[in-house]
Design a protein around this motif. Sequence first.
Motif, short mmCIF file in Angstrom:
data_model
loop_
_atom_site.label_atom_id
_atom_site.label_comp_id
_atom_site.label_asym_id
_atom_site.label_seq_id
_atom_site.Cartn_x
_atom_site.Cartn_y
_atom_site.Cartn_z
N PRO A 146 0.80 -1.22 0.00
CA PRO A 146 0.00 0.00 0.00
C PRO A 146 0.84 1.28 0.00
O PRO A 146 0.40 2.32 -0.47
N SER A 147 2.06 1.18 0.54
CA SER A 147 2.90 2.38 0.61
C SER A 147 3.41 2.82 -0.75
O SER A 147 3.94 3.94 -0.87
N ASP A 148 3.28 1.98 -1.78
CA ASP A 148 3.73 2.38 -3.11
C ASP A 148 3.05 3.67 -3.56
O ASP A 148 3.66 4.51 -4.25
N ALA A 149 1.78 3.84 -3.18
CA ALA A 149 1.06 5.04 -3.57
C ALA A 149 1.70 6.29 -2.97
O ALA A 149 1.73 7.35 -3.60
N LEU A 150 2.24 6.17 -1.75
CA LEU A 150 2.91 7.31 -1.12
C LEU A 150 4.20 7.66 -1.86
O LEU A 150 4.50 8.84 -2.08
N PHE A 151 4.96 6.65 -2.24
CA PHE A 151 6.17 6.92 -3.02
C PHE A 151 5.83 7.55 -4.37
O PHE A 151 6.52 8.46 -4.83
N ASN A 152 4.77 7.06 -5.00
CA ASN A 152 4.35 7.64 -6.28
C ASN A 152 3.98 9.11 -6.12
O ASN A 152 4.27 9.94 -6.99
N LEU A 153 3.31 9.42 -5.00
CA LEU A 153 2.91 10.80 -4.74
C LEU A 153 4.13 11.69 -4.55
O LEU A 153 4.22 12.79 -5.12
N VAL A 154 5.10 11.21 -3.77
CA VAL A 154 6.30 12.01 -3.52
C VAL A 154 7.06 12.29 -4.81
O VAL A 154 7.46 13.43 -5.09
N TYR A 155 7.20 11.26 -5.63
CA TYR A 155 8.02 11.44 -6.84
C TYR A 155 7.23 12.00 -8.02
O TYR A 155 7.80 12.21 -9.09
N ALA A 156 5.94 12.29 -7.81
CA ALA A 156 5.19 13.05 -8.82
C ALA A 156 5.60 14.51 -8.79
O ALA A 156 5.40 15.24 -9.76
N LEU A 157 6.19 14.93 -7.67
CA LEU A 157 6.62 16.32 -7.51
C LEU A 157 8.03 16.48 -8.04
O LEU A 157 8.90 15.64 -7.78
N ARG A 158 8.26 17.54 -8.78
CA ARG A 158 9.61 17.79 -9.31
C ARG A 158 10.59 17.99 -8.16
O ARG A 158 10.25 18.45 -7.08
N ALA A 159 11.87 17.69 -8.44
CA ALA A 159 12.88 17.70 -7.38
C ALA A 159 13.00 19.07 -6.72
O ALA A 159 13.22 19.17 -5.51
N GLY A 160 12.86 20.15 -7.48
CA GLY A 160 12.98 21.49 -6.92
C GLY A 160 11.93 21.79 -5.87
O GLY A 160 12.17 22.58 -4.95
N TYR A 161 10.76 21.18 -5.99
CA TYR A 161 9.71 21.33 -4.98
C TYR A 161 9.82 20.27 -3.89
O TYR A 161 9.49 20.52 -2.73
N ARG A 162 10.27 19.08 -4.28
CA ARG A 162 10.25 17.94 -3.37
C ARG A 162 11.15 18.15 -2.15
O ARG A 162 10.85 17.68 -1.05
N GLN A 163 12.24 18.88 -2.30
CA GLN A 163 13.18 19.05 -1.19
C GLN A 163 12.55 19.81 -0.02
O GLN A 163 13.00 19.69 1.12
N ASN A 164 11.48 20.58 -0.29
CA ASN A 164 10.77 21.28 0.78
C ASN A 164 9.36 20.73 0.96
O ASN A 164 8.47 21.41 1.48
N GLY A 165 9.16 19.47 0.53
CA GLY A 165 7.83 18.88 0.55
C GLY A 165 7.34 18.55 1.96
O GLY A 165 8.12 18.23 2.86
N LYS A 166 6.02 18.62 2.13
CA LYS A 166 5.36 18.26 3.37
C LYS A 166 4.08 17.51 3.04
O LYS A 166 3.39 17.84 2.09
N PHE A 167 3.77 16.49 3.85
CA PHE A 167 2.49 15.80 3.75
C PHE A 167 1.45 16.56 4.56
O PHE A 167 1.74 17.05 5.65
N VAL A 168 0.23 16.62 4.02
CA VAL A 168 -0.89 17.23 4.74
C VAL A 168 -2.03 16.22 4.75
O VAL A 168 -2.45 15.73 3.71
N MET A 169 -2.53 15.89 5.95
CA MET A 169 -3.63 14.93 6.10
C MET A 169 -4.23 15.11 7.49
O MET A 169 -3.65 15.79 8.34
#
Length: 408
Positions: free
Chosen positions: A276-299
């Motif tokens: 099930p965690s594959d979906a979380l990895f897919n979500l993280v890597y859908a974001l370009r690297a320039g944005y991902r380095q400051n990424g945060k999960f919201v839930m």
Amino acid sequence: MSLELKSAASDDVLADLNRAFVAFKDTNEERLAQLETRLGADVVTEEKLQRIDRAIDETKRRLDRVALDLARPRLAGAPREDDAAREHKSAFALYMRAGESAGLKALESKALSAGSGPDGGYLVPTPAEQEILRRLARLSPIRAISSVREISTASLRKARATQGPATGWVAETAARPQTTNQQIVDLTFPAMEIYAMPAATQTLLDDAAVDIEQWIAEEVQTAFAEQEGAAFVGGSGTDRPKGFLSYTTVADASWNWGNIGYIATGVSGGFAASNPSDALFNLVYALRAGYRQNGKFVMNRQTQSTIRKFKSTSGEYLWAPPASLDASATLLNFPVVEAEDMPNVGADSLSVAFGDFVRGYIVVDRLGVRVLRDPYSAKPYVLFYTTKRVGGGVQDFEAIKLMKFGVS
């Protein structure tokens, strides 16, 4: 309570949270072992896991409250005021306690303010306004992670390039091909009015020991934070800010500017049964690297409770409790922001967001918090109609991605 005692209390709560998570992992391992050897997990084990899960959430709430208390200095400890600030503070206190508005009228006339007692109330002193905004930054989760701008007009307008001029490498003497035109969009974020109406007894107002500015900040902080939190997530944009879930969403493979891309879990109303965690990895890597380095999960907490059970292929839990008082819980080593206005997991729900919210979402504060004293509507109580103007919206549609709990 002294600062030293509060700091010690925070250490105790943090230790409680870590102990609760260790118990959670042990009980979840027991549940998983039962699933492998029986037709289903033991009911007692399931109930124990749920109790520990609730204990983790409650301990995290205690930790948040301690952190807020530590970051809450009294207004009396503010920097030294100049003569104008002291005059405004004195006139404001007189108006709040006794309804005498002549001093504030004179000050606002001198400052060419558009507000007046009958139609708009009076501006609270600057330290009190700053205290309200500071507390909102602690209580309003989306405000805390977004870009915040202060304005003195009715709205903020920003020009943003969605496609820059074409560029390329050419030889020194080669012909330069004509570049494509730059595409620019005009973004407008109007400031909408939000209000709260705390009540006070005349006895409280007559008490000279009561810091009126501190009292009004404490009374309106929760009301403003709750309304803001809901609007920044799902606000319609009509008479309130537009939340990031209210924009058009499209599958990330079909993303274009003006929409927010989503990654589907592949299962309606849940995660896949296997990995099930594959979906979380897919979500993280859908974001370009320039944005991902400051990424945060919201839930919200309920969604986080589900994800808390996920483990990596090496058996490590993907969710981890905060390592210090001023830190957040993490998921895949990215901070987790709890926003209770995010929807619960359901069919086609958008229950998890991931992105660089500083670049993706903007909160607009119009300068000035106003108070209108009303001693008539709820006798013997005095009501204080308190208003501020705030707006918000997505400013970079590439910076935020969503998880859709659906097949596609």
